[in-house]
Design a protein around this motif. Structure first.
Motif, PDB file in Angstrom:
ATOM      1  N   ALA A 147     -29.869   3.544  31.040  1.00 16.25           N
ATOM      2  CA  ALA A 147     -28.904   4.646  31.031  1.00 16.25           C
ATOM      3  C   ALA A 147     -28.177   4.735  32.364  1.00 16.25           C
ATOM      4  O   ALA A 147     -26.958   4.963  32.413  1.00 16.25           O
ATOM      5  CB  ALA A 147     -29.615   5.957  30.718  1.00 16.25           C
ATOM      6  N   ALA A 148     -28.915   4.534  33.447  1.00 11.57           N
ATOM      7  CA  ALA A 148     -28.300   4.568  34.778  1.00 11.57           C
ATOM      8  C   ALA A 148     -27.286   3.443  34.936  1.00 11.57           C
ATOM      9  O   ALA A 148     -26.219   3.631  35.538  1.00 11.57           O
ATOM     10  CB  ALA A 148     -29.382   4.460  35.845  1.00 11.57           C
ATOM     11  N   ALA A 149     -27.600   2.271  34.375  1.00 13.28           N
ATOM     12  CA  ALA A 149     -26.679   1.143  34.479  1.00 13.28           C
ATOM     13  C   ALA A 149     -25.365   1.448  33.766  1.00 13.28           C
ATOM     14  O   ALA A 149     -24.276   1.190  34.299  1.00 13.28           O
ATOM     15  CB  ALA A 149     -27.324  -0.114  33.899  1.00 13.28           C
ATOM     16  N   ALA A 174     -22.756  11.806  29.648  1.00 11.59           N
ATOM     17  CA  ALA A 174     -22.723  11.659  28.188  1.00 11.59           C
ATOM     18  C   ALA A 174     -23.002  10.216  27.778  1.00 11.59           C
ATOM     19  O   ALA A 174     -23.786   9.960  26.856  1.00 11.59           O
ATOM     20  CB  ALA A 174     -21.363  12.108  27.650  1.00 11.59           C
ATOM     21  N   LEU A 175     -22.389   9.275  28.471  1.00  7.09           N
ATOM     22  CA  LEU A 175     -22.621   7.867  28.180  1.00  7.09           C
ATOM     23  C   LEU A 175     -24.066   7.483  28.463  1.00  7.09           C
ATOM     24  O   LEU A 175     -24.692   6.735  27.709  1.00  7.09           O
ATOM     25  CB  LEU A 175     -21.673   6.998  29.008  1.00  7.09           C
ATOM     26  CG  LEU A 175     -21.674   5.502  28.733  1.00  7.09           C
ATOM     27  CD1 LEU A 175     -21.249   5.216  27.296  1.00  7.09           C
ATOM     28  CD2 LEU A 175     -20.742   4.780  29.706  1.00  7.09           C
ATOM     29  N   GLY A 176     -24.620   8.020  29.541  1.00  3.81           N
ATOM     30  CA  GLY A 176     -26.007   7.744  29.878  1.00  3.81           C
ATOM     31  C   GLY A 176     -26.982   8.314  28.864  1.00  3.81           C
ATOM     32  O   GLY A 176     -27.985   7.674  28.527  1.00  3.81           O
ATOM     33  N   ALA A 177     -26.688   9.509  28.366  1.00  4.68           N
ATOM     34  CA  ALA A 177     -27.561  10.125  27.368  1.00  4.68           C
ATOM     35  C   ALA A 177     -27.609   9.292  26.090  1.00  4.68           C
ATOM     36  O   ALA A 177     -28.677   9.086  25.498  1.00  4.68           O
ATOM     37  CB  ALA A 177     -27.090  11.542  27.061  1.00  4.68           C
ATOM     38  N   HIS A 178     -26.447   8.815  25.672  1.00  2.60           N
ATOM     39  CA  HIS A 178     -26.409   7.967  24.475  1.00  2.60           C
ATOM     40  C   HIS A 178     -27.172   6.664  24.711  1.00  2.60           C
ATOM     41  O   HIS A 178     -27.953   6.229  23.859  1.00  2.60           O
ATOM     42  CB  HIS A 178     -24.961   7.654  24.109  1.00  2.60           C
ATOM     43  CG  HIS A 178     -24.826   6.643  23.008  1.00  2.60           C
ATOM     44  ND1 HIS A 178     -25.034   6.956  21.682  1.00  2.60           N
ATOM     45  CD2 HIS A 178     -24.544   5.310  23.051  1.00  2.60           C
ATOM     46  CE1 HIS A 178     -24.866   5.865  20.948  1.00  2.60           C
ATOM     47  NE2 HIS A 178     -24.587   4.861  21.749  1.00  2.60           N
ATOM     48  N   THR A 179     -26.965   6.052  25.855  1.00  8.09           N
ATOM     49  CA  THR A 179     -27.637   4.786  26.161  1.00  8.09           C
ATOM     50  C   THR A 179     -29.145   4.966  26.248  1.00  8.09           C
ATOM     51  O   THR A 179     -29.910   4.103  25.801  1.00  8.09           O
ATOM     52  CB  THR A 179     -27.103   4.223  27.483  1.00  8.09           C
ATOM     53  OG1 THR A 179     -25.673   4.108  27.408  1.00  8.09           O
ATOM     54  CG2 THR A 179     -27.700   2.857  27.779  1.00  8.09           C
ATOM     55  N   ALA A 203     -31.110  13.505  17.481  1.00  9.48           N
ATOM     56  CA  ALA A 203     -30.802  14.807  18.084  1.00  9.48           C
ATOM     57  C   ALA A 203     -29.893  14.642  19.296  1.00  9.48           C
ATOM     58  O   ALA A 203     -28.937  15.408  19.494  1.00  9.48           O
ATOM     59  CB  ALA A 203     -32.097  15.512  18.478  1.00  9.48           C
ATOM     60  N   ALA A 204     -30.176  13.622  20.109  1.00  9.56           N
ATOM     61  CA  ALA A 204     -29.346  13.378  21.289  1.00  9.56           C
ATOM     62  C   ALA A 204     -27.921  13.004  20.878  1.00  9.56           C
ATOM     63  O   ALA A 204     -26.943  13.455  21.489  1.00  9.56           O
ATOM     64  CB  ALA A 204     -29.966  12.266  22.131  1.00  9.56           C
ATOM     65  N   THR A 205     -27.798  12.191  19.831  1.00  6.99           N
ATOM     66  CA  THR A 205     -26.481  11.803  19.344  1.00  6.99           C
ATOM     67  C   THR A 205     -25.681  13.015  18.884  1.00  6.99           C
ATOM     68  O   THR A 205     -24.486  13.147  19.179  1.00  6.99           O
ATOM     69  CB  THR A 205     -26.620  10.804  18.182  1.00  6.99           C
ATOM     70  OG1 THR A 205     -27.237   9.614  18.662  1.00  6.99           O
ATOM     71  CG2 THR A 205     -25.266  10.471  17.577  1.00  6.99           C
ATOM     72  N   CYS A 206     -26.329  13.906  18.165  1.00  4.00           N
ATOM     73  CA  CYS A 206     -25.652  15.123  17.698  1.00  4.00           C
ATOM     74  C   CYS A 206     -25.194  15.989  18.864  1.00  4.00           C
ATOM     75  O   CYS A 206     -24.098  16.559  18.837  1.00  4.00           O
ATOM     76  CB  CYS A 206     -26.568  15.905  16.774  1.00  4.00           C
ATOM     77  SG  CYS A 206     -26.934  15.081  15.201  1.00  4.00           S
ATOM     78  N   CYS A 207     -26.023  16.070  19.898  1.00  4.42           N
ATOM     79  CA  CYS A 207     -25.663  16.869  21.072  1.00  4.42           C
ATOM     80  C   CYS A 207     -24.455  16.273  21.793  1.00  4.42           C
ATOM     81  O   CYS A 207     -23.528  16.990  22.194  1.00  4.42           O
ATOM     82  CB  CYS A 207     -26.848  16.969  22.030  1.00  4.42           C
ATOM     83  SG  CYS A 207     -28.203  17.983  21.426  1.00  4.42           S
ATOM     84  N   ARG A 285     -22.628  -0.208  18.549  1.00  2.68           N
ATOM     85  CA  ARG A 285     -21.265  -0.099  18.014  1.00  2.68           C
ATOM     86  C   ARG A 285     -20.643   1.255  18.334  1.00  2.68           C
ATOM     87  O   ARG A 285     -19.426   1.362  18.532  1.00  2.68           O
ATOM     88  CB  ARG A 285     -21.281  -0.314  16.503  1.00  2.68           C
ATOM     89  CG  ARG A 285     -21.615  -1.735  16.060  1.00  2.68           C
ATOM     90  CD  ARG A 285     -21.675  -1.816  14.545  1.00  2.68           C
ATOM     91  NE  ARG A 285     -20.454  -1.289  13.942  1.00  2.68           N
ATOM     92  CZ  ARG A 285     -20.376  -0.778  12.724  1.00  2.68           C
ATOM     93  NH1 ARG A 285     -21.466  -0.708  11.969  1.00  2.68           N
ATOM     94  NH2 ARG A 285     -19.236  -0.348  12.251  1.00  2.68           N
ATOM     95  N   ALA A 286     -21.467   2.302  18.394  1.00  5.76           N
ATOM     96  CA  ALA A 286     -20.957   3.650  18.646  1.00  5.76           C
ATOM     97  C   ALA A 286     -20.467   3.829  20.071  1.00  5.76           C
ATOM     98  O   ALA A 286     -19.787   4.821  20.370  1.00  5.76           O
ATOM     99  CB  ALA A 286     -22.045   4.680  18.345  1.00  5.76           C
ATOM    100  N   LEU A 287     -20.788   2.893  20.955  1.00  6.92           N
ATOM    101  CA  LEU A 287     -20.324   3.009  22.338  1.00  6.92           C
ATOM    102  C   LEU A 287     -18.803   3.040  22.422  1.00  6.92           C
ATOM    103  O   LEU A 287     -18.229   3.772  23.241  1.00  6.92           O
ATOM    104  CB  LEU A 287     -20.868   1.840  23.172  1.00  6.92           C
ATOM    105  CG  LEU A 287     -22.320   1.949  23.625  1.00  6.92           C
ATOM    106  CD1 LEU A 287     -22.821   0.598  24.127  1.00  6.92           C
ATOM    107  CD2 LEU A 287     -22.464   3.012  24.701  1.00  6.92           C
ATOM    108  N   ILE A 288     -18.134   2.256  21.571  1.00 12.21           N
ATOM    109  CA  ILE A 288     -16.673   2.177  21.659  1.00 12.21           C
ATOM    110  C   ILE A 288     -16.006   3.500  21.281  1.00 12.21           C
ATOM    111  O   ILE A 288     -15.182   4.017  22.043  1.00 12.21           O
ATOM    112  CB  ILE A 288     -16.144   1.007  20.814  1.00 12.21           C
ATOM    113  CG1 ILE A 288     -16.643  -0.314  21.410  1.00 12.21           C
ATOM    114  CG2 ILE A 288     -14.624   1.026  20.755  1.00 12.21           C
ATOM    115  CD1 ILE A 288     -16.229  -1.542  20.627  1.00 12.21           C
ATOM    116  N   PRO A 289     -16.322   4.107  20.120  1.00 14.32           N
ATOM    117  CA  PRO A 289     -15.713   5.424  19.850  1.00 14.32           C
ATOM    118  C   PRO A 289     -16.152   6.493  20.850  1.00 14.32           C
ATOM    119  O   PRO A 289     -15.389   7.424  21.129  1.00 14.32           O
ATOM    120  CB  PRO A 289     -16.186   5.757  18.433  1.00 14.32           C
ATOM    121  CG  PRO A 289     -17.330   4.861  18.166  1.00 14.32           C
ATOM    122  CD  PRO A 289     -17.083   3.622  18.958  1.00 14.32           C
TER     123      PRO A 289
END
Length: 324
Positions: A147-149, A174-179, A203-207, A285-289
């Motif tokens: 996530a840090a990367a 936000a990007l780190g949380a998803h990763t 749950a994290a994705t929804c947040c 794949r969700a990283l792009i949107p």
């Protein structure tokens, strides 16, 4: 004599272009440029030449991590994924390690071309990539390190743009949380059997998706703040039109949520290895949107559309080469 399934010895060591495409997971590379683009947007700058150098640096460091990952996991992959380029003998382990070193050096050189602020971010980013692959990924620190990367990669784009890096912190978070969520799920993709992890990731994705949806979509503000209807007539007051930028941001947030959440929900209901791996693929794949939505949130619709266009390329190449 070699059979029809064997390859000459020199190809076993050097590999073919197709072998290297598989090793470096070409479709996953399309998820990288959006980091720097979202970082520049968050910093309040349009993409420029330095942003391109930052993207080049990110791509090199990402590919270095892929090669180093397979080098470090070659013994494990010999059991779980014997078809991979290293355990199958198509690419020599030393070649993968050398490629990781060369790509890291090139990535740092490109970051230096983007400016000293970018290089100051790229150095800890490269160190995080190597630390993750060489040991952290097998410990509890693995998902936070990954996530840090990703967060640092977005900050790299902000630093290269010359804008205010601190403004990129919410997008990086936000990007780190998803990763973090996707990486936690990926640790079980070959074994499966864990319901709690994909549930937490869901749950994290929804947040994250919720933070991307503009308030104007949820509730349209009345044209008259006093609440009176036009000309004093009874009835509902007309609502202000939703700005096109908000509609784009909402559409991208929805695309992110659906792409990431649907396979995660399937993995929650049945945490088998195939469905767990699909959840990981969906998260990648969700990283792009997600990157596109972050750019739209920063007020950069052109950058958001440019980023979202990478999804079609990633999907096309993913039919031929796995992203995991």
């Amino acid at each position: 004599m070699p059979t029809h399934t064997e390859r000459p010895p020199h190809r076993l060591a050097l590999g073919t272009p197709a072998d290297w495409v598989e090793l470096l997971r070409l479709p996953a590379l399309f998820t990288v440029p959006g980091d720097a683009l979202a970082g520049a947007a968050a910093a309040g700058r349009a993409p420029g030449a330095r942003t391109l150098f930052a993207i080049g640096s990110s791509l090199c460091l990402y590919q270095a991590g892929m090669a180093l990952n397979d080098w470090a996991d070659r013994a494990e992959d010999a059991v779980d994924r014997p078809h991979r380029p290293l355990p199958s003998g198509r690419i020599a382990p030393g070649g993968a390690l050398a490629a990781a070193g060369a790509l890291t050096a090139l990535g740092l050189a490109l970051a230096a071309r983007a400016g000293r602020p970018a290089l100051r971010v790229a150095v800890p980013l490269a160190a995080t990539v190597w630390a993750y692959d060489l040991g952290l990924k097998r410990s509890w620190a693995g998902p936070p390190a990954m996530a840090a990367a990703r967060s640092l990669d977005l900050v790299l784009g902000a630093a290269a743009s010359g804008g205010r890096v601190r403004n990129a912190v919410p997008s990086a978070a936000a990007l780190g949380a998803h990763t973090l969520a996707v990486t936690a799920v990926s640790r079980r993709e070959t074994q499966g059997g864990a319901t709690a992890v994909p549930l937490a990731a869901l749950a994290a994705t929804c947040c994250v998706a919720y933070t991307l949806v503009p308030a104007a979509i949820a509730l349209r503000l009345p044209a008259d703040r006093g609440g009176a209807a036009p000309l004093g007539l009874p009835g509902p007051t007309p609502a202000q039109p939703v700005p096109s930028g908000s509609l784009l941001r909402a559409a991208l947030a929805l695309a992110y949520g659906v792409t990431a959440a649907r396979p995660l929900a399937h993995a929650v209901l049945n945490p088998s290895p195939p469905l767990t791996q699909r959840a990981v693929v969906g998260g990648i794949r969700a990283l792009i949107p997600l990157q596109a939505a972050l750019s739209a949130r920063a007020g950069a619709p052109v950058t958001a559309l440019l980023t979202s266009a990478l999804a079609a390329l990633a999907s096309r190449f993913a039919r031929k080469v796995s992203v995991t």
